[in-house]
Design a protein around this motif. Structure first.
Motif, PDB file in Angstrom:
ATOM      1  N   PHE A  33      -0.892 -15.313   6.390  1.00 54.46           N
ATOM      2  CA  PHE A  33      -1.137 -14.109   7.188  1.00 54.46           C
ATOM      3  C   PHE A  33      -1.375 -12.854   6.343  1.00 54.46           C
ATOM      4  CE2 PHE A  33       3.516 -14.495   6.817  1.00 54.46           C
ATOM      5  CZ  PHE A  33       3.887 -13.225   6.392  1.00 54.46           C
ATOM      6  N   LEU A  34      -1.312 -12.974   5.006  1.00 51.11           N
ATOM      7  CA  LEU A  34      -1.505 -11.807   4.139  1.00 51.11           C
ATOM      8  C   LEU A  34      -2.918 -11.234   4.283  1.00 51.11           C
ATOM      9  CD1 LEU A  34      -0.437  -9.914   1.963  1.00 51.11           C
ATOM     10  CD2 LEU A  34      -1.140 -11.597   0.236  1.00 51.11           C
ATOM     11  N   ASP A  35      -3.905 -12.101   4.369  1.00 46.59           N
ATOM     12  CA  ASP A  35      -5.289 -11.634   4.489  1.00 46.59           C
ATOM     13  C   ASP A  35      -5.476 -10.824   5.766  1.00 46.59           C
ATOM     14  OD1 ASP A  35      -7.683 -11.707   2.952  1.00 46.59           O
ATOM     15  OD2 ASP A  35      -8.606 -12.929   4.505  1.00 46.59           O
ATOM     16  N   GLY A  36      -4.831 -11.264   6.850  1.00 49.02           N
ATOM     17  CA  GLY A  36      -4.926 -10.532   8.112  1.00 49.02           C
ATOM     18  C   GLY A  36      -4.302  -9.155   8.024  1.00 49.02           C
ATOM     19  N   LEU A  37      -3.205  -9.050   7.277  1.00 48.67           N
ATOM     20  CA  LEU A  37      -2.581  -7.740   7.093  1.00 48.67           C
ATOM     21  C   LEU A  37      -3.501  -6.807   6.305  1.00 48.67           C
ATOM     22  CD1 LEU A  37       1.141  -8.679   6.298  1.00 48.67           C
ATOM     23  CD2 LEU A  37       0.224  -7.686   8.399  1.00 48.67           C
ATOM     24  N   PHE A  38      -4.190  -7.363   5.310  1.00 49.27           N
ATOM     25  CA  PHE A  38      -5.120  -6.544   4.533  1.00 49.27           C
ATOM     26  C   PHE A  38      -6.253  -6.005   5.415  1.00 49.27           C
ATOM     27  CE2 PHE A  38      -3.404  -8.058   0.452  1.00 49.27           C
ATOM     28  CZ  PHE A  38      -3.492  -6.884  -0.274  1.00 49.27           C
ATOM     29  N   ASN A  39      -6.647  -6.788   6.410  1.00 51.45           N
ATOM     30  CA  ASN A  39      -7.698  -6.317   7.320  1.00 51.45           C
ATOM     31  C   ASN A  39      -7.290  -5.016   8.009  1.00 51.45           C
ATOM     32  OD1 ASN A  39      -9.584  -8.336   6.869  1.00 51.45           O
ATOM     33  ND2 ASN A  39      -8.719  -9.678   8.427  1.00 51.45           N
ATOM     34  N   MET A  40      -5.996  -4.888   8.257  1.00 46.41           N
ATOM     35  CA  MET A  40      -5.519  -3.719   8.990  1.00 46.41           C
ATOM     36  C   MET A  40      -5.488  -2.459   8.132  1.00 46.41           C
ATOM     37  SD  MET A  40      -2.468  -5.279  11.330  1.00 46.41           S
ATOM     38  CE  MET A  40      -2.684  -6.788  12.285  1.00 46.41           C
ATOM     39  N   LEU A  41      -5.621  -2.608   6.827  1.00 50.20           N
ATOM     40  CA  LEU A  41      -5.590  -1.425   5.957  1.00 50.20           C
ATOM     41  C   LEU A  41      -6.818  -0.541   6.143  1.00 50.20           C
ATOM     42  CD1 LEU A  41      -4.223  -2.936   2.618  1.00 50.20           C
ATOM     43  CD2 LEU A  41      -2.973  -1.683   4.376  1.00 50.20           C
ATOM     44  N   SER A  42      -7.833  -1.087   6.775  1.00 52.07           N
ATOM     45  CA  SER A  42      -9.035  -0.289   7.033  1.00 52.07           C
ATOM     46  C   SER A  42      -9.118   0.148   8.493  1.00 52.07           C
ATOM     47  CB  SER A  42     -10.286  -1.092   6.659  1.00 52.07           C
ATOM     48  OG  SER A  42     -10.348  -2.300   7.400  1.00 52.07           O
ATOM     49  N   ASP A  43      -8.034  -0.015   9.234  1.00 51.53           N
ATOM     50  CA  ASP A  43      -8.029   0.371  10.647  1.00 51.53           C
ATOM     51  C   ASP A  43      -8.163   1.886  10.786  1.00 51.53           C
ATOM     52  OD1 ASP A  43      -7.130  -1.125  13.405  1.00 51.53           O
ATOM     53  OD2 ASP A  43      -6.605   1.001  13.419  1.00 51.53           O
ATOM     54  N   SER A  44      -8.764   2.327  11.873  1.00 48.72           N
ATOM     55  CA  SER A  44      -8.955   3.760  12.099  1.00 48.72           C
ATOM     56  C   SER A  44      -7.646   4.478  12.408  1.00 48.72           C
ATOM     57  CB  SER A  44      -9.945   3.982  13.248  1.00 48.72           C
ATOM     58  OG  SER A  44      -9.474   3.357  14.440  1.00 48.72           O
ATOM     59  N   SER A  45      -6.632   3.707  12.827  1.00 54.25           N
ATOM     60  CA  SER A  45      -5.338   4.301  13.160  1.00 54.25           C
ATOM     61  C   SER A  45      -4.474   4.446  11.909  1.00 54.25           C
ATOM     62  CB  SER A  45      -4.603   3.424  14.183  1.00 54.25           C
ATOM     63  OG  SER A  45      -3.255   3.826  14.302  1.00 54.25           O
ATOM     64  N   HIS A  46      -4.002   5.669  11.687  1.00 53.32           N
ATOM     65  CA  HIS A  46      -3.147   5.928  10.521  1.00 53.32           C
ATOM     66  C   HIS A  46      -1.853   5.135  10.613  1.00 53.32           C
ATOM     67  CE1 HIS A  46      -0.032   8.209   8.273  1.00 53.32           C
ATOM     68  NE2 HIS A  46      -1.004   8.333   7.389  1.00 53.32           N
ATOM     69  N   ASP A  47      -1.268   5.036  11.803  1.00 50.79           N
ATOM     70  CA  ASP A  47      -0.017   4.302  11.978  1.00 50.79           C
ATOM     71  C   ASP A  47      -0.175   2.835  11.611  1.00 50.79           C
ATOM     72  OD1 ASP A  47       1.210   6.604  12.803  1.00 50.79           O
ATOM     73  OD2 ASP A  47       1.019   6.170  14.947  1.00 50.79           O
ATOM     74  N   ILE A  48      -1.272   2.249  12.049  1.00 50.41           N
ATOM     75  CA  ILE A  48      -1.505   0.839  11.743  1.00 50.41           C
ATOM     76  C   ILE A  48      -1.677   0.645  10.241  1.00 50.41           C
ATOM     77  CG2 ILE A  48      -3.156  -1.068  11.993  1.00 50.41           C
ATOM     78  CD1 ILE A  48      -3.645  -0.134  14.851  1.00 50.41           C
ATOM     79  N   GLU A 104      -0.513   2.509   7.792  1.00 50.81           N
ATOM     80  CA  GLU A 104       0.756   2.726   7.105  1.00 50.81           C
ATOM     81  C   GLU A 104       1.713   1.551   7.299  1.00 50.81           C
ATOM     82  OE1 GLU A 104       1.937   5.209   5.068  1.00 50.81           O
ATOM     83  OE2 GLU A 104      -0.180   5.732   4.984  1.00 50.81           O
ATOM     84  N   GLN A 105       1.806   1.056   8.536  1.00 47.73           N
ATOM     85  CA  GLN A 105       2.717  -0.049   8.816  1.00 47.73           C
ATOM     86  C   GLN A 105       2.265  -1.317   8.100  1.00 47.73           C
ATOM     87  OE1 GLN A 105       3.637  -0.418  12.954  1.00 47.73           O
ATOM     88  NE2 GLN A 105       4.906  -2.227  12.709  1.00 47.73           N
ATOM     89  N   ALA A 106       0.958  -1.561   8.104  1.00 47.28           N
ATOM     90  CA  ALA A 106       0.436  -2.740   7.409  1.00 47.28           C
ATOM     91  C   ALA A 106       0.679  -2.637   5.910  1.00 47.28           C
ATOM     92  CB  ALA A 106      -1.064  -2.896   7.681  1.00 47.28           C
ATOM     93  N   GLY A 107       0.454  -1.448   5.343  1.00 49.90           N
ATOM     94  CA  GLY A 107       0.687  -1.253   3.912  1.00 49.90           C
ATOM     95  C   GLY A 107       2.140  -1.451   3.539  1.00 49.90           C
ATOM     96  N   THR A 108       3.037  -0.949   4.389  1.00 49.61           N
ATOM     97  CA  THR A 108       4.470  -1.122   4.136  1.00 49.61           C
ATOM     98  C   THR A 108       4.866  -2.594   4.169  1.00 49.61           C
ATOM     99  OG1 THR A 108       4.937   1.050   5.107  1.00 49.61           O
ATOM    100  CG2 THR A 108       6.771  -0.502   4.941  1.00 49.61           C
ATOM    101  N   LEU A 109       4.326  -3.316   5.148  1.00 51.72           N
ATOM    102  CA  LEU A 109       4.632  -4.743   5.254  1.00 51.72           C
ATOM    103  C   LEU A 109       4.119  -5.516   4.036  1.00 51.72           C
ATOM    104  CD1 LEU A 109       4.024  -5.728   8.993  1.00 51.72           C
ATOM    105  CD2 LEU A 109       6.108  -6.052   7.676  1.00 51.72           C
ATOM    106  N   ILE A 110       2.876  -5.228   3.647  1.00 55.12           N
ATOM    107  CA  ILE A 110       2.295  -5.935   2.494  1.00 55.12           C
ATOM    108  C   ILE A 110       3.132  -5.699   1.244  1.00 55.12           C
ATOM    109  CG2 ILE A 110       0.319  -5.999   0.928  1.00 55.12           C
ATOM    110  CD1 ILE A 110      -1.471  -5.424   3.349  1.00 55.12           C
ATOM    111  N   SER A 111       3.465  -4.440   0.996  1.00 52.93           N
ATOM    112  CA  SER A 111       4.262  -4.119  -0.192  1.00 52.93           C
ATOM    113  C   SER A 111       5.629  -4.790  -0.137  1.00 52.93           C
ATOM    114  CB  SER A 111       4.420  -2.602  -0.324  1.00 52.93           C
ATOM    115  OG  SER A 111       3.166  -1.985  -0.533  1.00 52.93           O
ATOM    116  N   GLY A 112       6.227  -4.800   1.051  1.00 51.98           N
ATOM    117  CA  GLY A 112       7.534  -5.443   1.196  1.00 51.98           C
ATOM    118  C   GLY A 112       7.474  -6.933   0.929  1.00 51.98           C
ATOM    119  N   PHE A 113       6.457  -7.589   1.474  1.00 55.41           N
ATOM    120  CA  PHE A 113       6.320  -9.035   1.258  1.00 55.41           C
ATOM    121  C   PHE A 113       6.038  -9.352  -0.212  1.00 55.41           C
ATOM    122  CE2 PHE A 113       5.310  -9.512   5.920  1.00 55.41           C
ATOM    123  CZ  PHE A 113       6.386 -10.343   6.196  1.00 55.41           C
ATOM    124  N   LEU A 114       5.148  -8.564  -0.814  1.00 56.27           N
ATOM    125  CA  LEU A 114       4.810  -8.839  -2.212  1.00 56.27           C
ATOM    126  C   LEU A 114       5.990  -8.568  -3.132  1.00 56.27           C
ATOM    127  CD1 LEU A 114       1.176  -7.413  -2.278  1.00 56.27           C
ATOM    128  CD2 LEU A 114       1.875  -9.805  -2.310  1.00 56.27           C
TER     129      LEU A 114
END
Length: 700
Positions: free
Chosen positions: A240-255, A257-267
């Motif tokens: 599911f990591l690739d799917g989280l990376f997709n969200m880093l280009s979302d137009s919503s700032h909240d999405i 930020e949350q996706a970036g936090t999750l990715i960093s936490g998992f890594l």
């Protein structure tokens, strides 16, 4: 008719029994639920449906207290056939209300009938009527409140439905789905009873959805599951990591930020885990490091660096892919990405300098060669550094790929960046330590100059001196000369010699070579070099005259000038002569100018200079420069005895033989020029007539 014992007979018999039982059950359940209740359950008014559902709940509760579960099953079957599966929206709404009421009535025993009730409600999530979807959410909410963890038997179906409903076009449905979603998260957190292996493929699929409501729901679910004890989400990170990376280009700032936090936490967690497939994660990070989204690139290159520190040789089969990402990030528009990329680059090289057994030099070389074609100078430079390092540390293995990399490196010499060209020459020098490869390099370089006249004109002054520094100037010039001596393209040979001669006279890197040539008439080593260059320098009259002036063979220089015919006096020749006159005023010929202070000892030098003066048009700037220089010579009368002092054989150099060699070569050039003009249908280029004076001049 089939035999009684046949499988077909048994299937038909079973189906007949099921239909009969369903019919009898329906008749039975309708007999125990008043007709008025059933009628109100399908009424168009919400209040009547709710009251009817309540009545159904009372009836079910009585059956439950009496332990009559067969009657409860009959009621559920009736609600399924007559209501939730009805094409009428009001029937469906009433059926959903009744199922929820029945579950509430069953209380602790609801799980016994959950397998029949659950699918009826979940199937209603896809109904075309938004009110039906709303009642389905409400019904399942009430059911889940009763059965709690038991509802997880339908977790995947519910999760899939919630993903869809969170993006529903109806605001009320979305609100109801949101409440149900929160309840399900609470239940999962408390119960821990879901099959994560079955859930992950569904999660991976849903992560491709771009709707912001769905994405927020998914991010919340991943966060919840990661905090549930007993569920190791890290083990499935590559899924599911690739799917989280997709969200880093979302137009919503909240999405984002949350996706970036999750990715960093998992890594971060991955660094301390033994259950993560580092290779699969590396593949994703490498792919994302070249994303158009700067946030993705920043996170990816950062964690590639961390992954190398932890994974090291475990990632040996991914080194080439990692290098490809690093080389591009080194030229990133974001400074933060560039800085981390360079750190990662050094980390990778530290590993590759002492790699694991499966280290693939060829794969690394291939990536580096590919990146030489990029438009980024920094990337091209670092690619060359990698090739250079591999040649230094893994020379034998790297040289086996020589045929694959040599031509690409040769093309790099035409790079618009001087820095890239100079580094490419260093790489060539690493390969040219072997004599055979050195010769191959010079031959290929001459071939490149032959096919690219602009490169010869613009870059020879950069390429040749650097090559001389790296591979010894005398060795380089000897090799050039030996090859050019037999060059069939006479026009190119002349241009090439002129370029080499200009470098010889002007480049600071060739000071030692010039000093050696100055001793040609006295030192055996200088003589040997002079003779080696002479044969190829015959392609250019100005080249030969320059060589003789440098070697202080003034008698021979004057003799060469006397051989020049009128047809040699074209514009190109005069331009070369202008350059030579300018160089006579340069530091390289300081020794020559000082010799003019004593005319009695430099008779043939004077003859040579006056010969050059007589070749120049009087109106030219070069004529004025040389004439001014000659006026500075102290007054002196030159006699025939002074001219005869210098012999024709000096230091065993037979200048008469050399002069004949020059004449023969110039005749070949004239014939070639005439043949070229005839074949192309052109007339000879106009010649500029020059006044020719006597070969002997007396000074007063």
């Amino acid at each position: 008719m089939p035999e009684v014992s046949s499988p077909v007979y048994h299937r038909l018999h079973h189906h007949r029994r099921f239909v009969i039982w369903g019919f009898l059950s329906r008749i039975f359940s309708m007999s125990i639920i008043p007709a008025s209740v059933l009628r109100n359950l399908a009424d168009k008014l919400d209040e009547k449906r709710k009251n009817a559902a309540y009545e159904v709940g009372v009836i079910v509760k009585q059956f439950a207290q009496a332990g009559e579960h067969e009657k409860i099953a009959a009621v559920i079957n009736l609600l399924a056939i007559e209501f939730t599966c009805s094409p009428q929206p009001n029937h469906k709404k009433g059926g959903l209300l009744a199922l929820a009421a029945a579950t509430l009535a069953l209380s602790s025993e609801a799980s016994r009938h959950l397998e029949e009730i659950g699918p009826l409600v979940i199937n209603s999530f896809i109904d075309q009527d938004s009110r039906v979807r709303y009642f389905a959410c409400e019904a399942l909410y009430n059911i889940a409140m009763v059965v709690r963890g038991e509802i997880n038997v339908f977790f995947n179906q519910i999760f899939d439905a919630l993903c869809m409903l969170s993006a529903d076009s109806d605001l009320n449905v979305r609100s109801a789905a949101h409440l149900l979603d929160r309840l399900m998260r609470d239940i999962v957190t408390d119960s821990h009873e879901i099959s994560i292996e079955e859930f992950i493929p569904l999660l991976r699929e849903r992560l491709n959805v771009i709707n912001p409501y769905v994405r927020l729901s998914l991010l919340n679910w991943i966060t919840v599951l990661d905090n549930v004890a007993g569920i190791d989400m890290l083990r499935f990170l590559p899924d599911f990591l690739d799917g989280l990376f997709n969200m880093l280009s979302d137009s919503s700032h909240d999405i984002r930020e949350q996706a970036g936090t999750l990715i960093s936490g998992f890594l971060q967690g991955m660094m301390n885990s033994k259950n993560v497939d580092f290779g699969r994660v590396a593949e994703i990070l490498v792919r994302r490091a070249t994303s158009s989204n700067s946030f993705s690139r920043q996170i990816s290159i950062k964690w590639i660096d961390e992954l190398l520190k932890v994974g090291g040789n475990q990632l040996v089969s991914y080194y080439a892919d990692i290098l490809g990402a690093i080389l591009l990030c080194i030229s990133d528009i974001e400074e933060e990405v560039r800085v981390v990329a360079r750190e990662t680059n050094e980390e990778l090289w530290a590993i590759c300098s002492d790699p694991a057994e499966k280290f693939d030099v060829g794969a690394i070389l291939s990536v580096a060669m590919t990146k030489l074609a990029t438009k980024f100078v920094a990337t091209r430079l670092e690619s060359l550094h990698w090739i250079q390092r591999l040649l230094a540390c893994h020379h034998s293995e790297a040289m086996t790929y020589l045929n694959d990399i040599f031509d690409s490196l040769l093309r790099t010499l035409a790079d618009p960046s001087d820095e890239v060209v100079l580094l490419a020459l260093e790489v060539h020098a690493c390969m040219a330590k072997v004599t055979q490869q050195f010769q191959h390099l010079v031959v290929s370089l001459i071939s490149t100059f032959r096919s690219n006249h602009i490169l010869l004109e613009k870059r020879s002054a950069l390429i040749v001196p650097r090559l001389c520094v790296l591979l010894d100037a005398e060795r380089v010039y000897r090799e050039f000369s030996q090859i050019l001596e037999g060059e069939k393209d006479l026009s190119f040979a002349s241009n090439m010699v002129q370029a080499l001669n200009l470098v010889l006279l002007t480049s600071s890197e060739l000071t030692d070579l010039r000093n050696l040539l100055k001793k040609s008439l006295m030192d055996p080593a200088g003589k040997d070099l002079f003779l080696c260059l002479y044969s190829s320098w015959c392609h250019s009259p100005m080249g030969i005259i320059s060589l003789c002036l440098l070697a202080q063979a003034y008698h021979h220089a004057s003799a060469v000038i006397q051989t020049l015919a009128e047809e040699d006096m074209n514009v190109k020749f005069l331009m070369q002569l202008d350059k030579l006159i300018s160089l006579l005023e340069a530091p390289v010929f300081t020794h020559l100018r000082l010799q003019l202070l004593d005319p009695s000892r430099c008779a043939w030098l004077l003859m040579t200079l006056y010969g050059l003066l007589n070749l120049l048009p009087q109106q030219s700037a070069a004529f004025k420069i040389l004439k001014t220089r000659l006026k500075t010579i102290p007054p002196h009368t030159l006699s025939d005895d002074q001219l005869k002092r210098e012999g024709k054989i000096v230091n065993d150099i037979n200048f008469e033989s050399r002069l004949q060699e020059f004449k023969n070569m110039q005749n070949r050039h004239r014939m070639h020029s005439r043949s070229s003009c005839t074949n192309s249908g052109q007339f000879h280029q106009p010649r500029l007539r020059q006044s020719r004076r006597a070969s002997r001049v007396h000074f007063k």
